[in-house]
Write a protein that holds these residues in place. Structure first.
Motif, PDB file in Angstrom:
ATOM      1  N   LEU A 137       0.830  -1.213   0.000  1.00 51.28           N
ATOM      2  CA  LEU A 137       0.000   0.000   0.000  1.00 51.28           C
ATOM      3  C   LEU A 137       0.857   1.251   0.000  1.00 51.28           C
ATOM      4  CD1 LEU A 137      -2.831  -0.996   2.524  1.00 51.28           C
ATOM      5  CD2 LEU A 137      -2.991  -0.823   0.035  1.00 51.28           C
ATOM      6  N   ALA A 138       1.947   1.217   0.768  1.00 49.26           N
ATOM      7  CA  ALA A 138       2.821   2.394   0.830  1.00 49.26           C
ATOM      8  C   ALA A 138       3.535   2.612  -0.502  1.00 49.26           C
ATOM      9  CB  ALA A 138       3.838   2.219   1.955  1.00 49.26           C
ATOM     10  N   ILE A 139       3.948   1.520  -1.158  1.00 60.69           N
ATOM     11  CA  ILE A 139       4.686   1.646  -2.413  1.00 60.69           C
ATOM     12  C   ILE A 139       3.781   2.113  -3.541  1.00 60.69           C
ATOM     13  CG2 ILE A 139       5.916   0.337  -4.187  1.00 60.69           C
ATOM     14  CD1 ILE A 139       7.001  -1.444  -1.970  1.00 60.69           C
ATOM     15  N   THR A 140       2.559   1.607  -3.581  1.00 63.08           N
ATOM     16  CA  THR A 140       1.653   1.905  -4.700  1.00 63.08           C
ATOM     17  C   THR A 140       0.924   3.225  -4.547  1.00 63.08           C
ATOM     18  OG1 THR A 140      -0.077   0.611  -3.600  1.00 63.08           O
ATOM     19  CG2 THR A 140       1.301  -0.527  -5.214  1.00 63.08           C
ATOM     20  N   ASP A 141       0.975   3.817  -3.360  1.00 61.30           N
ATOM     21  CA  ASP A 141       0.295   5.104  -3.149  1.00 61.30           C
ATOM     22  C   ASP A 141       1.306   6.229  -3.352  1.00 61.30           C
ATOM     23  OD1 ASP A 141      -1.112   7.304  -2.372  1.00 61.30           O
ATOM     24  OD2 ASP A 141      -1.880   6.417  -0.524  1.00 61.30           O
ATOM     25  N   HIS A 142       1.334   6.791  -4.600  1.00 60.46           N
ATOM     26  CA  HIS A 142       2.295   7.840  -4.924  1.00 60.46           C
ATOM     27  C   HIS A 142       1.772   9.223  -4.588  1.00 60.46           C
ATOM     28  CE1 HIS A 142       4.770   4.835  -6.899  1.00 60.46           C
ATOM     29  NE2 HIS A 142       3.711   4.445  -7.626  1.00 60.46           N
ATOM     30  N   SER A 143       0.515   9.317  -4.207  1.00 61.95           N
ATOM     31  CA  SER A 143      -0.051  10.639  -3.930  1.00 61.95           C
ATOM     32  C   SER A 143       0.554  11.276  -2.693  1.00 61.95           C
ATOM     33  CB  SER A 143      -1.566  10.528  -3.769  1.00 61.95           C
ATOM     34  OG  SER A 143      -1.871   9.682  -2.660  1.00 61.95           O
ATOM     35  N   GLY A 144       1.041  10.459  -1.773  1.00 61.65           N
ATOM     36  CA  GLY A 144       1.579  11.010  -0.534  1.00 61.65           C
ATOM     37  C   GLY A 144       3.062  11.265  -0.575  1.00 61.65           C
ATOM     38  N   GLY A 145       3.707  10.990  -1.684  1.00 57.74           N
ATOM     39  CA  GLY A 145       5.137  11.270  -1.781  1.00 57.74           C
ATOM     40  C   GLY A 145       6.025  10.122  -1.377  1.00 57.74           C
ATOM     41  N   SER A 146       5.496   8.909  -1.249  1.00 59.66           N
ATOM     42  CA  SER A 146       6.316   7.768  -0.894  1.00 59.66           C
ATOM     43  C   SER A 146       7.109   7.314  -2.107  1.00 59.66           C
ATOM     44  CB  SER A 146       5.444   6.611  -0.397  1.00 59.66           C
ATOM     45  OG  SER A 146       4.754   6.998   0.773  1.00 59.66           O
ATOM     46  N   VAL A 147       8.393   7.092  -1.944  1.00 57.76           N
ATOM     47  CA  VAL A 147       9.251   6.642  -3.034  1.00 57.76           C
ATOM     48  C   VAL A 147      10.109   5.492  -2.529  1.00 57.76           C
ATOM     49  CG1 VAL A 147       9.332   8.878  -4.205  1.00 57.76           C
ATOM     50  CG2 VAL A 147      11.023   8.334  -2.450  1.00 57.76           C
ATOM     51  N   ILE A 148      10.556   4.658  -3.471  1.00 61.16           N
ATOM     52  CA  ILE A 148      11.427   3.542  -3.129  1.00 61.16           C
ATOM     53  C   ILE A 148      12.878   4.000  -3.206  1.00 61.16           C
ATOM     54  CG2 ILE A 148      12.150   1.220  -3.799  1.00 61.16           C
ATOM     55  CD1 ILE A 148       9.381   0.801  -4.990  1.00 61.16           C
ATOM     56  N   THR A 149      13.645   3.595  -2.218  1.00 63.54           N
ATOM     57  CA  THR A 149      15.063   3.954  -2.183  1.00 63.54           C
ATOM     58  C   THR A 149      15.889   2.730  -1.824  1.00 63.54           C
ATOM     59  OG1 THR A 149      16.705   5.430  -1.219  1.00 63.54           O
ATOM     60  CG2 THR A 149      14.983   4.607   0.245  1.00 63.54           C
ATOM     61  N   ARG A 150      17.186   2.793  -2.172  1.00 66.68           N
ATOM     62  CA  ARG A 150      18.127   1.761  -1.781  1.00 66.68           C
ATOM     63  C   ARG A 150      19.127   2.296  -0.756  1.00 66.68           C
ATOM     64  NH1 ARG A 150      19.773  -1.432  -7.371  1.00 66.68           N
ATOM     65  NH2 ARG A 150      17.651  -2.126  -7.920  1.00 66.68           N
ATOM     66  N   ASP A 151      18.965   3.553  -0.413  1.00 61.79           N
ATOM     67  CA  ASP A 151      19.872   4.208   0.542  1.00 61.79           C
ATOM     68  C   ASP A 151      19.281   4.100   1.949  1.00 61.79           C
ATOM     69  OD1 ASP A 151      21.298   6.062   2.164  1.00 61.79           O
ATOM     70  OD2 ASP A 151      21.944   7.109   0.336  1.00 61.79           O
ATOM     71  N   TYR A 152      20.018   3.419   2.830  1.00 61.36           N
ATOM     72  CA  TYR A 152      19.509   3.178   4.188  1.00 61.36           C
ATOM     73  C   TYR A 152      19.353   4.487   4.957  1.00 61.36           C
ATOM     74  CZ  TYR A 152      19.003   1.028   8.785  1.00 61.36           C
ATOM     75  OH  TYR A 152      18.532   0.644  10.021  1.00 61.36           O
ATOM     76  N   VAL A 153      20.260   5.430   4.769  1.00 63.23           N
ATOM     77  CA  VAL A 153      20.184   6.718   5.470  1.00 63.23           C
ATOM     78  C   VAL A 153      18.971   7.499   4.997  1.00 63.23           C
ATOM     79  CG1 VAL A 153      21.350   8.909   5.906  1.00 63.23           C
ATOM     80  CG2 VAL A 153      22.675   6.788   5.838  1.00 63.23           C
ATOM     81  N   VAL A 154      18.773   7.506   3.697  1.00 60.10           N
ATOM     82  CA  VAL A 154      17.591   8.193   3.155  1.00 60.10           C
ATOM     83  C   VAL A 154      16.319   7.542   3.686  1.00 60.10           C
ATOM     84  CG1 VAL A 154      16.321   8.728   1.025  1.00 60.10           C
ATOM     85  CG2 VAL A 154      18.818   8.948   1.095  1.00 60.10           C
TER      86      VAL A 154
END
Length: 460
Positions: A183-200
């Protein structure tokens, strides 16, 4: 030939599946071959565990509510929507209802499954609602420390000895977290993005898929470990209940000390080590039993005898004696073997006098009065199992046992309610009774006379 082999394999796989299904998800089916009394004892333990789970969950809810109330109000200005109290309230009501029904009746297995689903569903719903309450992207709830409560709810299910419920809790928890991540990944309206950077990932609303998978793997590993532990623990629980019931039933046939000896004996009981020590032996015999048997119908005779044995057994056991045998209408009791008693001579004499006192006023059904004669002797005797490998009984034996029996027989000749040997009299230091010398007598099978005494109460 191939079809028969295939059919045989199919039956075996089906049988294996059913056995594992019972092993995981149906406690009653996996214990149905046990005696009913043991099944009832297990069921009581399970119901008690379910009530404990509910009370702990209520305590967790109260703590969570207190922490939520004490926390600073971070709601956006102008927002009155608070989903957290709604989820907490719904879960509190559900838990209270389950607790109530667990007290008034046994919870059906489908109710327990439903409880697991509701527990995890409401907890995951609570976590999901955080991004709504605080108006953040859906990835916000993935950083919530409330995730740890999933592990608590899984471990709570371990209080019941049913691995299937633990496994179900973990699978639902892991699946629920997977759904939250999707749900978090597929909901782009809230600004959620996938990252590979642990700090980010830690410092923003980004989603680190590997990090979320780690959480799910942790949930599944903990679930697997607990499931195996509960499965092993369940076998130990069944074994301990069976052994406890066996010991309880065994104590009706052999003394408690002997039952403990049986439980600790390795190999055949007939090879169990015998025990030799000085002990006091009490023989109690019913006076005029033959005439009683002639007067009473067989059914009433048995009823009267059982009542008689119950009455005279109490003072024997109260004075630390152990009844080794019921011999017709007689009782053979030992003091200091197998149950240790430093004052065994006092105890044996006191038990004999108390039996006489009780029977002097006791009336059996139909107004029947009964009386006894006793013989008491002290000396070295041996205790152990005798018989065959298929049928054994515990008893004490030796010459000093025979002497006690013959003293009881001789008491009639001396018109006495009891006869006590010299050794018993010498060891007694209880001032509530004293001894009258009855002279010398010759016991059956012996040529030398022995001193005889009669124990009587001291009247202050």
């Amino acid at each position: 030939m191939f079809e028969k082999t295939s059919e045989s394999v199919h039956r075996k796989l089906l049988s294996l599946f059913k056995s594992k299904q019972a092993w995981l998800f149906n406690w009653q089916q996996s214990t149905e071959e046990l005696p009913e009394s043991i099944q009832i004892a297990i069921e009581k333990q399970q119901n008690s565990s379910e009530r404990l789970i509910s009370w702990i969950q209520i305590a967790i809810l109260v703590v969570f509510a207190i922490l939520y109330t004490m926390a600073p109000n971070t709601l956006p200005i102008g927002s009155d929507f608070e989903p957290v109290p709604l989820f907490l309230g719904a879960y509190f009501i559900f838990t209270c209802l389950r607790l109530y029904f667990s007290y008034i009746s046994r919870l059906a297995y489908w109710v327990l499954v439903l409880s697991v689903l509701v527990d995890m569903g409401l907890l995951l719903g609570l976590i999901w609602s955080f991004h709504l309450q605080y108006m953040q992207p859906p990835s916000f709830y993935l950083k919530s420390p409330t995730l740890l409560y999933i592990f608590i709810f899984i471990s709570l299910r371990a209080l019941r000895f049913e691995p299937g419920l633990v496994l179900l809790s973990g699978l639902v928890g892991a699946a629920g977290w997977l759904i939250l991540m999707i749900l978090a990944i597929t909901d782009h309206s809230g600004g959620s993005v996938i990252t590979r950077d642990y700090v980010v990932y830690l410092t923003s609303n980004s989603v680190l898929i590997g990090g979320e998978l780690d959480k799910m793997i942790s949930i599944l590993v903990v679930t697997a470990i607990l499931t195996l532990a509960i499965a092993r623990g369940r076998q130990l629980l069944i074994r301990s209940i069976v052994e406890a019931r066996t010991a309880e039933s065994l104590s009706r046939f052999v003394p408690e000390g002997v039952a403990a000896q049986i439980a600790n004996t390795q190999g055949p009981l007939i090879n169990a080590q015998t025990e030799s020590c000085e002990a006091s032996i009490l023989f109690v015999d019913l006076i005029s039993f033959t005439s009683l048997a002639e007067r009473l119908p067989p059914e009433k005779l048995i009823t009267t005898l059982n009542e008689y044995f119950h009455v005279i057994s109490e003072p024997i056991e109260r004075n630390h004696g152990v009844i080794n045998q019921f011999q017709g209408d007689a009782i053979l009791a030992s003091f200091n073997l197998p149950t240790k008693d430093a004052n065994h001579a006092n105890s044996a004499v006191r038990a004999a006098l108390e039996i006489q006192e009780i029977l002097s006023t006791y009336r059996f059904e139909g107004g029947i009065r009964l009386s006894t004669r006793a013989g008491i002797n002290t000396g070295t005797v041996v205790g152990g199992f005798i018989g065959t490998s298929d049928r054994l009984s515990y008893t004490v034996y030796g010459d000093n046992v025979n002497i006690a029996s013959r003293l009881q027989v001789l008491s009639k000749q001396y018109n006495s309610t009891n006869l006590v040997s010299l050794r018993t009299m010498q060891l007694c230091d209880d001032h509530t009774f004293h001894f009258r010398e009855k002279g010398r007598g010759i016991l059956r099978g012996r040529s030398s006379p022995v001193m005889l005494y009669e124990a009587v109460r001291t009247h202050n």
